[in-house]
Design a protein around this motif. Structure first.
Motif, PDB file in Angstrom:
ATOM      1  N   LEU A   1       0.828  -1.212   0.000  1.00 52.10           N
ATOM      2  CA  LEU A   1       0.000   0.000   0.000  1.00 52.10           C
ATOM      3  C   LEU A   1       0.859   1.258   0.000  1.00 52.10           C
ATOM      4  N   SER A   2       1.944   1.238   0.771  1.00 51.58           N
ATOM      5  CA  SER A   2       2.847   2.386   0.815  1.00 51.58           C
ATOM      6  C   SER A   2       3.434   2.641  -0.572  1.00 51.58           C
ATOM      7  N   THR A   3       3.852   1.571  -1.229  1.00 52.21           N
ATOM      8  CA  THR A   3       4.423   1.700  -2.569  1.00 52.21           C
ATOM      9  C   THR A   3       3.390   2.222  -3.559  1.00 52.21           C
ATOM     10  N   GLN A   4       2.191   1.650  -3.511  1.00 51.72           N
ATOM     11  CA  GLN A   4       1.158   1.972  -4.484  1.00 51.72           C
ATOM     12  C   GLN A   4       0.579   3.368  -4.297  1.00 51.72           C
ATOM     13  N   TYR A   5       0.357   3.799  -3.053  1.00 54.61           N
ATOM     14  CA  TYR A   5      -0.367   5.045  -2.822  1.00 54.61           C
ATOM     15  C   TYR A   5       0.466   6.164  -2.201  1.00 54.61           C
ATOM     16  N   LEU A   6       1.601   5.832  -1.602  1.00 58.19           N
ATOM     17  CA  LEU A   6       2.394   6.851  -0.920  1.00 58.19           C
ATOM     18  C   LEU A   6       3.822   6.930  -1.460  1.00 58.19           C
ATOM     19  N   GLY A   7       4.040   6.376  -2.627  1.00 56.11           N
ATOM     20  CA  GLY A   7       5.360   6.420  -3.238  1.00 56.11           C
ATOM     21  C   GLY A   7       6.427   5.689  -2.450  1.00 56.11           C
TER      22      GLY A   7
ATOM     23  N   GLU B   1      -3.140   4.696   8.731  1.00 63.46           N
ATOM     24  CA  GLU B   1      -2.048   4.677   9.709  1.00 63.46           C
ATOM     25  C   GLU B   1      -0.690   4.888   9.038  1.00 63.46           C
ATOM     26  N   LEU B   2      -0.503   4.371   7.840  1.00 69.12           N
ATOM     27  CA  LEU B   2       0.730   4.622   7.094  1.00 69.12           C
ATOM     28  C   LEU B   2       0.899   6.121   6.826  1.00 69.12           C
ATOM     29  N   ALA B   3      -0.203   6.781   6.482  1.00 66.93           N
ATOM     30  CA  ALA B   3      -0.152   8.221   6.221  1.00 66.93           C
ATOM     31  C   ALA B   3       0.282   8.983   7.473  1.00 66.93           C
ATOM     32  N   HIS B   4      -0.073   8.455   8.650  1.00 66.62           N
ATOM     33  CA  HIS B   4       0.348   9.105   9.899  1.00 66.62           C
ATOM     34  C   HIS B   4       1.861   9.024  10.114  1.00 66.62           C
ATOM     35  N   LEU B   5       2.528   8.079   9.485  1.00 60.45           N
ATOM     36  CA  LEU B   5       3.991   8.043   9.561  1.00 60.45           C
ATOM     37  C   LEU B   5       4.593   9.252   8.844  1.00 60.45           C
TER      38      LEU B   5
END
Length: 195
Positions: free
Chosen positions: A92-98, A147-151
């Protein structure tokens, strides 16, 4: 309504051209012998949805969505351990948050009854409530992505929400979770007399 692991339609079916879902092709098969039930199963990279022939296009669309959610929830219950959750977070991090959000740990916890997930940016740890287990994959993905976005952004300001705009099912997942919360607040129905 049922979810069947393998095809069990007798009689003549009318296959429709495969459709694309978020993860695989969806093929709808109508049957004149099927009266009320709708079922679905995975066949390789396709999802087969079996419906009564009399069903309208609008009903078909609605039931395809319902059955895809049911299958996703069933698969989520079966397969997601902490290891798979960490792999999912990376994807998900790779796909949506680069690929910018890289948690040190991702795990299920049983002590979060008022939150769906939590994050400690200083430690890089993400925890998801066990109450999410068995919910549709897109809901788990949304909470994990949240939660990844909160990082990357600690608060819930405009910059945070812009990160989540890339995920196409954000509103649907939020609506699902709001519905779960609302349903939990409803009083349990009293059985009718004599029941």
């Amino acid at each position: 309504m049922s979810v069947e692991p393998s095809p069990s339609v007798t009689g003549q079916t009318q296959p429709r051209p495969p459709r694309r879902s978020m993860t695989s092709a969806v093929e709808v098969r109508r049957s004149a012998r099927r009266r009320r039930t709708v079922s679905a199963y995975r066949e390789g990279d396709r999802t087969i949805v079996l419906i009564p022939a009399r069903m309208s296009e609008a009903e078909e669309q609605r039931w395809v969505g319902v059955m895809l959610d049911k299958l996703a929830a069933q698969e989520s219950r079966r397969t997601l351990g902490d290891g798979e959750l960490a792999e999912r977070a990376e994807r998900l991090s790779t796909q949506y948050l680069g690929g910018r959000a890289t948690p040190a740990s991702v795990r299920w916890v049983t002590n979060q009854n008022t939150r769906w997930g939590s994050c400690t940016p200083a430690e890089g740890s993400i925890r998801l409530s066990h109450r999410l287990q068995g919910m549709p994959e897109y809901v788990v993905d949304y909470v994990l992505l949240h939660e990844l976005a909160h990082l990357l952004v600690p608060g819930h300001g405009p910059r945070f929400w812009r990160l989540l705009e890339a995920y196409p099912r954000t509103e649907r997942a939020r609506g699902y979770l709001e519905g779960v919360v609302a349903a939990a607040r409803l009083p349990h129905p009293t059985p009718p007399d004599g029941a």
